[in-house]
Design a protein around this motif. Structure first.
Motif, PDB file in Angstrom:
ATOM      1  N   THR A   8     -21.315 -14.807  27.142  1.00 61.01           N
ATOM      2  CA  THR A   8     -20.007 -14.532  27.725  1.00 61.01           C
ATOM      3  C   THR A   8     -19.981 -14.954  29.183  1.00 61.01           C
ATOM      4  O   THR A   8     -20.802 -14.498  29.985  1.00 61.01           O
ATOM      5  N   ALA A   9     -19.044 -15.834  29.519  1.00 64.53           N
ATOM      6  CA  ALA A   9     -18.880 -16.248  30.915  1.00 64.53           C
ATOM      7  C   ALA A   9     -18.028 -15.240  31.680  1.00 64.53           C
ATOM      8  O   ALA A   9     -18.324 -14.891  32.822  1.00 64.53           O
ATOM      9  N   LEU A  10     -16.949 -14.770  31.031  1.00 62.87           N
ATOM     10  CA  LEU A  10     -16.002 -13.857  31.677  1.00 62.87           C
ATOM     11  C   LEU A  10     -15.517 -12.845  30.657  1.00 62.87           C
ATOM     12  O   LEU A  10     -15.186 -13.208  29.526  1.00 62.87           O
ATOM     13  N   LYS A  11     -15.474 -11.589  31.057  1.00 58.12           N
ATOM     14  CA  LYS A  11     -14.927 -10.540  30.196  1.00 58.12           C
ATOM     15  C   LYS A  11     -13.903  -9.743  30.991  1.00 58.12           C
ATOM     16  O   LYS A  11     -14.199  -9.249  32.089  1.00 58.12           O
ATOM     17  N   VAL A  12     -12.714  -9.640  30.450  1.00 57.71           N
ATOM     18  CA  VAL A  12     -11.628  -8.898  31.075  1.00 57.71           C
ATOM     19  C   VAL A  12     -11.271  -7.730  30.162  1.00 57.71           C
ATOM     20  O   VAL A  12     -11.031  -7.933  28.968  1.00 57.71           O
ATOM     21  N   GLY A  39      -8.225 -12.830  42.293  1.00 58.03           N
ATOM     22  CA  GLY A  39      -8.206 -12.020  43.503  1.00 58.03           C
ATOM     23  C   GLY A  39      -7.039 -12.281  44.426  1.00 58.03           C
ATOM     24  O   GLY A  39      -7.006 -11.775  45.549  1.00 58.03           O
ATOM     25  N   LEU A  40      -6.056 -13.054  43.974  1.00 63.11           N
ATOM     26  CA  LEU A  40      -4.865 -13.290  44.788  1.00 63.11           C
ATOM     27  C   LEU A  40      -3.965 -12.063  44.816  1.00 63.11           C
ATOM     28  O   LEU A  40      -3.204 -11.864  45.775  1.00 63.11           O
ATOM     29  N   THR A  41      -4.004 -11.249  43.758  1.00 62.89           N
ATOM     30  CA  THR A  41      -3.284  -9.980  43.713  1.00 62.89           C
ATOM     31  C   THR A  41      -4.247  -8.886  43.273  1.00 62.89           C
ATOM     32  O   THR A  41      -5.297  -9.171  42.678  1.00 62.89           O
ATOM     33  N   ARG A  42      -3.906  -7.646  43.555  1.00 60.50           N
ATOM     34  CA  ARG A  42      -4.784  -6.519  43.230  1.00 60.50           C
ATOM     35  C   ARG A  42      -4.377  -5.906  41.895  1.00 60.50           C
ATOM     36  O   ARG A  42      -3.192  -5.712  41.609  1.00 60.50           O
ATOM     37  N   ARG A  43      -5.358  -5.574  41.091  1.00 59.48           N
ATOM     38  CA  ARG A  43      -5.088  -4.931  39.805  1.00 59.48           C
ATOM     39  C   ARG A  43      -4.918  -3.430  40.000  1.00 59.48           C
ATOM     40  O   ARG A  43      -5.488  -2.833  40.907  1.00 59.48           O
ATOM     41  N   ASP A  44      -4.137  -2.808  39.123  1.00 58.90           N
ATOM     42  CA  ASP A  44      -3.976  -1.357  39.125  1.00 58.90           C
ATOM     43  C   ASP A  44      -4.990  -0.686  38.210  1.00 58.90           C
ATOM     44  O   ASP A  44      -5.320   0.483  38.399  1.00 58.90           O
ATOM     45  N   ALA A  45      -5.459  -1.430  37.220  1.00 57.44           N
ATOM     46  CA  ALA A  45      -6.456  -0.879  36.294  1.00 57.44           C
ATOM     47  C   ALA A  45      -7.193  -2.038  35.646  1.00 57.44           C
ATOM     48  O   ALA A  45      -6.736  -3.186  35.667  1.00 57.44           O
ATOM     49  N   GLY A  46      -8.350  -1.719  35.058  1.00 62.08           N
ATOM     50  CA  GLY A  46      -9.097  -2.721  34.318  1.00 62.08           C
ATOM     51  C   GLY A  46     -10.380  -3.139  35.006  1.00 62.08           C
ATOM     52  O   GLY A  46     -10.624  -2.815  36.175  1.00 62.08           O
ATOM     53  N   ASN A  47     -11.216  -3.854  34.244  1.00 60.58           N
ATOM     54  CA  ASN A  47     -12.515  -4.285  34.739  1.00 60.58           C
ATOM     55  C   ASN A  47     -12.735  -5.765  34.443  1.00 60.58           C
ATOM     56  O   ASN A  47     -12.200  -6.309  33.470  1.00 60.58           O
ATOM     57  N   ILE A  48     -13.559  -6.400  35.284  1.00 59.38           N
ATOM     58  CA  ILE A  48     -13.911  -7.810  35.121  1.00 59.38           C
ATOM     59  C   ILE A  48     -15.426  -7.938  35.181  1.00 59.38           C
ATOM     60  O   ILE A  48     -16.078  -7.358  36.053  1.00 59.38           O
ATOM     61  N   GLU A  49     -15.980  -8.697  34.223  1.00 63.17           N
ATOM     62  CA  GLU A  49     -17.408  -9.003  34.225  1.00 63.17           C
ATOM     63  C   GLU A  49     -17.593 -10.511  34.245  1.00 63.17           C
ATOM     64  O   GLU A  49     -16.861 -11.240  33.573  1.00 63.17           O
ATOM     65  N   ILE A  50     -18.560 -10.976  35.016  1.00 62.78           N
ATOM     66  CA  ILE A  50     -18.935 -12.386  35.028  1.00 62.78           C
ATOM     67  C   ILE A  50     -20.392 -12.492  34.605  1.00 62.78           C
ATOM     68  O   ILE A  50     -21.262 -11.835  35.192  1.00 62.78           O
ATOM     69  N   ALA A  51     -20.623 -13.286  33.569  1.00 65.65           N
ATOM     70  CA  ALA A  51     -21.980 -13.466  33.018  1.00 65.65           C
ATOM     71  C   ALA A  51     -22.624 -12.124  32.687  1.00 65.65           C
ATOM     72  O   ALA A  51     -23.823 -11.913  32.918  1.00 65.65           O
ATOM     73  N   GLY A  52     -21.820 -11.204  32.146  1.00 68.21           N
ATOM     74  CA  GLY A  52     -22.348  -9.905  31.699  1.00 68.21           C
ATOM     75  C   GLY A  52     -22.506  -8.873  32.785  1.00 68.21           C
ATOM     76  O   GLY A  52     -22.913  -7.731  32.490  1.00 68.21           O
ATOM     77  N   GLN A  53     -22.175  -9.191  34.030  1.00 64.40           N
ATOM     78  CA  GLN A  53     -22.342  -8.255  35.141  1.00 64.40           C
ATOM     79  C   GLN A  53     -20.981  -7.804  35.667  1.00 64.40           C
ATOM     80  O   GLN A  53     -20.131  -8.640  35.978  1.00 64.40           O
TER      81      GLN A  53
END
Length: 507
Positions: free
Chosen positions: A269-273, A314-328
């Motif tokens: 996984t490269a990116l997980k949203v 990162g141009l706007t701020r999220r109100d909820a949720g998570n982001i992972e890059i390469a599993g981190q």
């Protein structure tokens, strides 16, 4: 849709407008060479060609923005000279350009009638001016509020206002340069209805588009340009997209054929949203992007595709949720955070957000990579130019010299410079928002081929946002569909059809 008044008949002459032996040079670059083309009353005449073929230069000569180096223009058989767009408008020729060129703080009606106010004596008759603006607007679209400031409109509606502004000149010859690039399916249908009514009323239209289906459906004749020269003419009912592409490119062009592959989960996984939400824009968006995968994002304009992309970057701020890059797990609070982690975003608005207009082609491409060319006492410019030239060649970017200003390039070639910028950066995750808007078919296939090469050989992962369903199907491995800020499904590209994507996007 309001009916258009028929135009008063003009002197009998085969062409309402004609260009004879038009040439135009920019320094040593020959943009047009000995091009002759005419348009008849009540005709839609398509002009097609690859980026750099000279289409926009020719149209800018027609509407008075540029003078020709050689050749002449004729209006109903009489020689005319346009020193400015005002001269062209007085002769009944106006353009709706590809790039939106409106005054954002003025209202819709004020933009439509800008420079064409109705006066009473020495003062402007605002009531009559607003009434005329609404009439012109309603010939194109009757759902836009004429009192709204243009800045509050979507890009699609701004494009329609710009078309209404051209119509407000009462021109009998209109020039449309990529008019549907920012339009949704519904707005495109409205434009078609307007064009057909304009033609039926005796108006004539030059029509430029890289969407070849549109060209075949709308036009009465097709003129092909290549490398600034007239190549030939096609009959829409007797031609095909393949023949059009061959004439434009001068060669057989192959597709990227990306959509037949499935990248296995084992690739990593490269990116997980997960649960990404931004109030008023999108809600509970969750997906994974696999390493080496092209994930297409489809949906009508206003579905929230761009808003999700900007939030991830990162141009706007999220109100909820998570982001992972390469599993981190990661916190991306700014574009700088994203870029440091190998995630970059190519914006939809190339002119406003993508290029640095005061810098050269080489500087625009190499800007994020300057550390690589830093020597002990000075920049290793020769190495930088060699690297830039490699991507110019790979992406088939038409340039004079890498030191030329980025503004010397056509819009499509500017876009390819931006793509080259991040491919040079060796980014791991590339979010591309309408990356081929305004780019010709051959260039699209070349970009698709390059993306496939980088995903397969270098492990690049791509999120590819596009309003063109055929393109999404061609380039993607899987396709994510959005509607009104919600995720409606993810489909393997090899199993998807335009109908299934549209059904999901409108559900």
């Amino acid at each position: 849709m309001h009916a258009l008044r028929p135009f008063v008949s003009e002197p009998m002459y085969p062409f309402a407008f004609e260009a004879r032996n038009i040439s135009r040079s920019f320094g040593v670059v020959q943009a047009l060479k000995d091009v002759s083309v005419g348009i008849r009353p009540g005709e839609i005449h398509a002009i097609i060609g690859e980026n750099g073929a000279g289409k926009s230069t020719l149209m800018n000569i027609f509407c008075g923005k540029l003078p020709a180096s050689e050749g002449e223009l004729l209006r109903n058989g009489e020689h005319v000279v346009f020193h400015s767009p005002i001269d062209a408008q007085r002769a009944g020729v106006a353009i709706a350009p590809q790039e939106v060129n409106l005054v954002p703080n003025l209202s819709v009606s004020e933009n439509i009638m800008l420079g064409a106010h109705i006066t009473r004596g020495l003062t402007i008759d605002w009531r009559a001016t607003r009434k005329a603006a609404i009439e012109h607007l309603h010939t194109v679209d009757d759902t836009i509020d004429p009192r709204m400031p243009v800045s509050a409109l979507s890009k699609a509606h701004q494009q329609l206002v710009q078309i209404a502004r051209a119509a407000a000149t009462d021109a009998k010859i209109l020039i449309f340069d990529e008019p549907t690039a920012a339009l949704t399916y519904r707005e495109t249908e409205k434009l078609y209805a307007y064009l057909n009514a304009f033609r039926a009323a005796g108006g004539s239209a030059f029509y430029i588009s890289h969407r070849l289906d549109e060209i075949i459906d709308l036009s009465d004749r097709i003129t092909v340009l290549r490398d600034g020269r007239y190549v030939g003419e096609l009959e829409p009912k007797a031609t095909s997209k393949d023949e059009m592409v061959r004439m434009m490119a001068g060669r057989i062009v192959g597709k990227g054929n990306a959509g037949s592959r499935i990248v296995p989960e084992e690739a990593g996984t490269a990116l997980k949203v997960s649960g990404l939400t931004r109030q008023g824009e999108f809600e509970d968006i969750s997906f994974t992007l696999r390493r080496g995968e092209i994930l297409g994002v489809s949906g009508l304009v206003g579905s929230g595709r761009t808003e999700v992309a900007k939030c991830i970057f990162g141009l706007t701020r999220r109100d909820a949720g998570n982001i992972e890059i390469a599993g981190q797990p990661t916190e991306i609070n700014s574009p700088a955070d994203a870029i440091r982690q190998g995630l970059v975003y190519l914006p939809e608005e190339r002119k406003q957000e993508g290029i640095f207009p005061l810098l050269s082609i080489a500087e625009n491409m190499a800007l994020p990579n300057l550390d690589r060319f830093r020597g002990l006492a000075h920049m290793r410019s020769a190495d930088m130019f060699d690297e830039v030239q490699r991507f110019v060649t790979d992406l088939k970017i038409k340039i004079g010299h890498p030191k030329d200003p980025i503004t010397s390039l056509s819009g499509g070639n500017q876009q390819k410079v931006i793509i080259g910028r991040w491919l040079m950066k060796n980014s791991r995750i590339l979010i591309m928002d309408e990356p081929t808007r305004g780019i010709d078919v051959a260039a699209k296939f070349e970009i698709q081929r390059q993306l496939r090469m980088f995903t397969e050989k270098a492990g690049l992962s791509v999120i590819f946002i596009s309003s063109e369903m055929e393109e999404v199907l061609d380039v993607s491995d899987r396709i994510l569909v959005m509607h009104e800020g919600r995720l409606k499904g993810i489909f393997p590209a090899r199993d998807a059809t335009p109908e299934t994507l549209l059904q999901a996007a409108m559900s």
